[in-house]
Design an enzyme around this catalytic site. Structure first.
Site, PDB file in Angstrom:
ATOM      1  N   CYS A  50       2.311  -4.933  -2.010  1.00  0.00           N
ATOM      2  CA  CYS A  50       2.663  -6.154  -2.751  1.00  0.00           C
ATOM      3  C   CYS A  50       1.424  -6.924  -3.208  1.00  0.00           C
ATOM      4  CB  CYS A  50       3.489  -7.065  -1.864  1.00  0.00           C
ATOM      5  SG  CYS A  50       4.966  -6.290  -1.233  1.00  0.00           S
ATOM      6  N   ARG A 108      -2.616  -1.467  -6.825  1.00  0.00           N
ATOM      7  CA  ARG A 108      -2.166  -1.417  -5.439  1.00  0.00           C
ATOM      8  C   ARG A 108      -0.824  -0.705  -5.297  1.00  0.00           C
ATOM      9  NH1 ARG A 108      -4.294  -5.200  -2.105  1.00  0.00           N
ATOM     10  NH2 ARG A 108      -2.319  -5.557  -1.090  1.00  0.00           N
ATOM     11  N   TRP A 123       6.289  -3.940  -3.342  1.00  0.00           N
ATOM     12  CA  TRP A 123       6.355  -2.544  -2.881  1.00  0.00           C
ATOM     13  C   TRP A 123       7.431  -2.563  -1.797  1.00  0.00           C
ATOM     14  CZ3 TRP A 123       3.165   1.959  -3.611  1.00  0.00           C
ATOM     15  CH2 TRP A 123       3.335   2.959  -2.657  1.00  0.00           C
ATOM     16  N   ASN A 138       3.789 -11.836   0.705  1.00  0.00           N
ATOM     17  CA  ASN A 138       3.302 -10.509   1.122  1.00  0.00           C
ATOM     18  C   ASN A 138       3.333 -10.477   2.635  1.00  0.00           C
ATOM     19  OD1 ASN A 138       2.688  -9.908  -1.472  1.00  0.00           O
ATOM     20  ND2 ASN A 138       0.468  -9.932  -1.214  1.00  0.00           N
ATOM     21  N   GLY A 139       3.603  -9.314   3.202  1.00  0.00           N
ATOM     22  CA  GLY A 139       3.578  -9.184   4.660  1.00  0.00           C
ATOM     23  C   GLY A 139       4.974  -9.016   5.230  1.00  0.00           C
ATOM     24  N   GLU A 193      -9.403  18.928   9.136  1.00  0.00           N
ATOM     25  CA  GLU A 193      -9.466  17.773   8.238  1.00  0.00           C
ATOM     26  C   GLU A 193     -10.860  17.143   8.262  1.00  0.00           C
ATOM     27  OE1 GLU A 193      -7.854  16.796   5.883  1.00  0.00           O
ATOM     28  OE2 GLU A 193      -8.305  14.680   5.600  1.00  0.00           O
ATOM     29  N   LYS A 241     -13.221  16.832   4.984  1.00  0.00           N
ATOM     30  CA  LYS A 241     -13.788  15.552   4.528  1.00  0.00           C
ATOM     31  C   LYS A 241     -15.286  15.703   4.322  1.00  0.00           C
ATOM     32  CE  LYS A 241     -11.052  14.047   3.491  1.00  0.00           C
ATOM     33  NZ  LYS A 241      -9.707  14.401   3.455  1.00  0.00           N
ATOM     34  N   GLU A 258     -16.234  17.996   1.325  1.00  0.00           N
ATOM     35  CA  GLU A 258     -15.871  17.408   0.034  1.00  0.00           C
ATOM     36  C   GLU A 258     -16.904  16.410  -0.469  1.00  0.00           C
ATOM     37  OE1 GLU A 258     -11.865  15.884   1.234  1.00  0.00           O
ATOM     38  OE2 GLU A 258     -11.317  16.507  -0.772  1.00  0.00           O
ATOM     39  N   HIS A 271     -14.842  34.350  19.509  1.00  0.00           N
ATOM     40  CA  HIS A 271     -14.398  35.580  18.854  1.00  0.00           C
ATOM     41  C   HIS A 271     -15.157  35.837  17.557  1.00  0.00           C
ATOM     42  CE1 HIS A 271     -11.282  36.098  21.835  1.00  0.00           C
ATOM     43  NE2 HIS A 271     -10.959  34.823  21.675  1.00  0.00           N
ATOM     44  N   LYS A 309      -8.392  14.034  -8.159  1.00  0.00           N
ATOM     45  CA  LYS A 309      -7.465  13.424  -7.190  1.00  0.00           C
ATOM     46  C   LYS A 309      -6.112  14.129  -7.204  1.00  0.00           C
ATOM     47  CE  LYS A 309      -6.298  10.504  -4.092  1.00  0.00           C
ATOM     48  NZ  LYS A 309      -6.809  10.792  -2.757  1.00  0.00           N
TER      49      LYS A 309
HETATM   50  C1  F6R Z   1      -8.678  16.228   0.304  1.00  0.00           C
HETATM   51  C2  F6R Z   1      -7.693  16.095  -0.741  1.00  0.00           C
HETATM   52  C3  F6R Z   1      -7.025  17.314  -1.239  1.00  0.00           C
HETATM   53  C4  F6R Z   1      -5.518  17.061  -1.367  1.00  0.00           C
HETATM   54  C5  F6R Z   1      -4.820  18.261  -2.002  1.00  0.00           C
HETATM   55  C6  F6R Z   1      -3.318  18.072  -2.055  1.00  0.00           C
HETATM   56  O1  F6R Z   1      -9.273  15.034   0.634  1.00  0.00           O
HETATM   57  O2  F6R Z   1      -7.427  15.014  -1.193  1.00  0.00           O
HETATM   58  O3  F6R Z   1      -7.249  18.397  -0.394  1.00  0.00           O
HETATM   59  O4  F6R Z   1      -5.011  16.814  -0.090  1.00  0.00           O
HETATM   60  O5  F6R Z   1      -5.302  18.460  -3.303  1.00  0.00           O
HETATM   61  O6  F6R Z   1      -2.982  16.932  -2.770  1.00  0.00           O
HETATM   62  P1  F6R Z   1      -1.584  16.239  -2.608  1.00  0.00           P
HETATM   63  O7  F6R Z   1      -1.466  15.742  -1.218  1.00  0.00           O
HETATM   64  O8  F6R Z   1      -1.580  15.148  -3.628  1.00  0.00           O
HETATM   65  O9  F6R Z   1      -0.542  17.293  -2.897  1.00  0.00           O
END
Ligand code: F6R
Length: 604
Positions: free
Chosen positions: A2, A27, A75, A99-100, A480, A484, A487, A503, A599
């Site tokens: 929100c 947002r 939202w 908000n909240g 993960e 990170k 990337e 192994h 993204k």
């Molecule tokens: C890693 C990252 C990507 C996404 C992947 C799937 O930080 O952002 O590995 O996780 O491209 O994307 P979504 O979740 O949007 O299907």
């Protein structure tokens, strides 16, 4: 999430409110509204969907001369995204945006209904305006009524209220949700829930502190503390750079999103946790009828959260669960049987490979569910059912808060299914629900911890590789952590199950091989520890993350002691995220937009 704006002055308030809301669009929201009070008359407009719908509704509405106005982007949390649930909420003669969460709204609402008040919406917000009007009848002034109302609210809020009898006053209160006010030489006052709507409108702003409340008029800004003591505004100069303002003072969106995890997880949990059960309003329980198996499918970070789910679902709900990388599943001619619930996981809801597996499952007649962050995305539209993760817009390409909210949803789902399958005692479910309630505070980033990782990061800028290792759910977390790091730092990193190192990969062990060891106290600690000792004996450089001191480690990042391994999971998640962020920042990389990455991956 929100957003709030407010305006008092002689300019065109409709335009100011709408353009302020536009600045908060990033947002994420699903409906919006404004209310303008001029010459004792209020005009209010609401629309679901994007702001263009609200612009269309208000296109013939003109405001000239002095007016006051409030606006909101919503939202949905309490109640669906409908016009009635959109803000501003209306009493007989007053309007409120918020908000909240008002935690005691149910209690207040019950009493107000008993007093004869009719509620129009399903929101918690609406109680504020009715409670105010109730108090107005017994108070000497609107401000007294507002002060009393605020003292009766429990929870987190940033709220603005206007009432017909006070056509030159906006009342405000802030506790837990952000809000600021800006002033200028034209006696105008601007409110917003973050800096960006105010940039270019005023140069001096006061950020309210928790517990602050008060009012503005053309000539006054009156602020009171939670102890009802009047205080002076503390003005600071507002940045003129919108992009940096959107980052709320953080260096990177990724950093902001890591810090936001506490509040977005609170949103993920909102309305879903009850004393002894988990409820998903959006799910029809029959979705699970006849289901003997769950197949999860996703890419990247979403795949890692899904891998976590395989442990939780089998352990707690005793349901056979497997997970696959979507790009592999697509082409291997998988056997799909109708007693399998097919679940796709995606932040964006648009990832081409994942979307395609959803289509395949649908074509094979399987029941389907999507766990997604973006409402109305392709996957949400296509799947039979959907659980939204409510992480808000994620700007950093490297996913953080989306992962955190996905794992939270999976933990809730495991308990939901456990109740359905009678596979956990009700005592254990209650215990787990109470643990879930702790997650928002567990993921709050502590300055000391961030500082420690920042300092430590300078030792990890080279080497021939990183192994993040963990067991059980800490294995997906290791994957993960490694994803990170690679990337955004462009350093080679792998996630590995701790027990698998011997192994093969242990052949790489030397001081230039960095092992980031996830050592939870409450899950297979001794086993994981001996795996790390094997690496330490071969001179790999070890960075241990644990609540228990570990003398074989070269570096040690302590986490707070927790009572359960899932809480340790969230503690360590923060550590690996910040570890990657700080290495990338030291290397001078573009943290938010790493090279070669997008993204939303809408190509296969
Ligand atoms: C890693 C990252 C990507 C996404 C992947 C799937 O930080 O952002 O590995 O996780 O491209 O994307 P979504 O979740 O949007 O299907």
């Amino acid at each position: 999430m929100c957003g709030i704006v407010g305006y008092l002055g002689d300019k065109n308030s409709k335009e100011i409110l709408l353009s302020g809301l536009k600045e908060l669009e990033y947002r994420g929201y699903d409906s919006a509204g404004i209310a303008v009070l001029q010459n004792g008359k209020v005009d209010s407009f609401k629309a679901i969907g994007k702001l263009v719908n609200l612009e269309e509704k208000t296109k013939d509405y003109i405001t000239e001369d002095f007016s006051i106005g409030i606006g909101h982007t919503r939202w949905a949390t309490h109640g669906k995204p409908t016009e009635l649930n959109a803000h501003p909420h209306i009493g007989d003669e007053s309007y409120v945006v918020h908000n909240g969460i008002i935690e005691n709204y149910a209690e207040l609402k019950k009493q107000l209904i008993a007093d004869g008040v009719t509620f129009l919406s399903q929101t918690d917000t609406e109680v504020i305006v009715h409670q105010f009007e109730k108090n107005l009848k017994i108070s000497d002034s609107a401000f007294e009524a507002f002060r009393k109302t605020i003292s009766e609210l429990k929870g987190a809020y940033a709220t603005l209220l206007v009432t017909k009898g006070e056509s030159k006053t906006i009342f405000f209160a802030k506790n837990g949700s952000p809000m600021l006010v800006g002033v200028n030489d034209d006696n105008e006052k601007y409110f917003a829930s973050s800096d960006t709507p105010l940039i270019g409108q005023c140069s001096d702003v006061n950020y309210f502190e928790d517990g602050d409340y008060g009012y503005v008029t053309p000539t006054e800004l009156a602020i009171f503390t939670k102890d009802d003591v009047k205080k002076e505004a503390i003005f600071t100069k507002l940045s003129t750079n919108k992009l940096s303002a959107q980052k709320d003072g953080f260096r990177f969106f990724m950093e902001k999103e890591i810090y936001e995890q506490s509040s977005v997880i609170a949103d993920t949990l909102l309305g879903r946790l009850y004393d002894d059960e988990i409820l998903f309003d959006e799910l029809d329980d029959s979705l699970f009828d006849g289901i003997n198996e769950i197949k999860l499918c996703a890419c990247g970070t979403s795949y890692h959260s899904a891998l976590t789910a395989t442990y939780l679902f089998e352990r707690y709900a005793k349901i056979k669960t497997s997970v696959e990388v979507a790009s592999e599943f697509r082409y291997r001619q998988p056997i799909m049987s109708k007693d399998t619930l097919f679940v796709v996981i995606s932040q964006s809801g648009e990832t081409a490979d994942t979307l395609e597996t959803l289509k395949m499952a649908k074509a094979a007649g399987l029941k389907t569910l999507v766990i997604c962050n973006v409402d109305n995305s392709s996957m949400v539209r296509l799947a039979d059912a959907c659980i939204l993760t409510r992480a808000g817009v994620e700007k950093g390409v490297a996913s953080t808060k989306a992962f955190a909210t996905q794992v939270t949803v999976f933990w809730m789902m495991a308990l939901y299914l456990a109740k359905r399958n009678n596979s956990l005692s009700s005592q254990e479910i209650v215990k787990q629900i109470n643990l879930l309630r702790e997650v928002p505070s567990i993921v709050k980033v502590e300055d000391e911890m961030h500082e420690r990782i920042k300092r430590l990061s300078k030792r990890y800028l080279h080497g021939h590789g990183f192994f993040f290792i963990g067991r059980d759910v800490f294995y997906p977390l290791a994957l993960e952590g490694a994803l990170k790091l690679k990337e955004i730092s462009y350093l080679h990193a792998e996630g590995y199950p701790s027990g698998e190192m011997k192994h093969g990969p242990i052949a790489l062990a030397d001081p230039e091989l960095f092992t980031i060891a996830l050592l939870p106290q409450h899950l297979l600690y001794e086993k994981a520890k001996s795996n790390v000792e094997e690496l330490s004996a071969r001179d790999s450089t070890i960075c241990a993350i644990s609540s228990l001191a570990f003398d074989k480690a070269d570096d040690f990042i302590p986490i707070n002691e927790c009572t359960d391994y899932m809480l340790e999971f969230f503690e360590m998640m923060i550590v690996v995220q910040i570890f990657s962020l700080e290495i990338s920042a030291r290397l001078g990389n573009d943290v938010d937009m790493p090279r070669n990455l997008a993204k939303s991956v809408t190509v296969e």
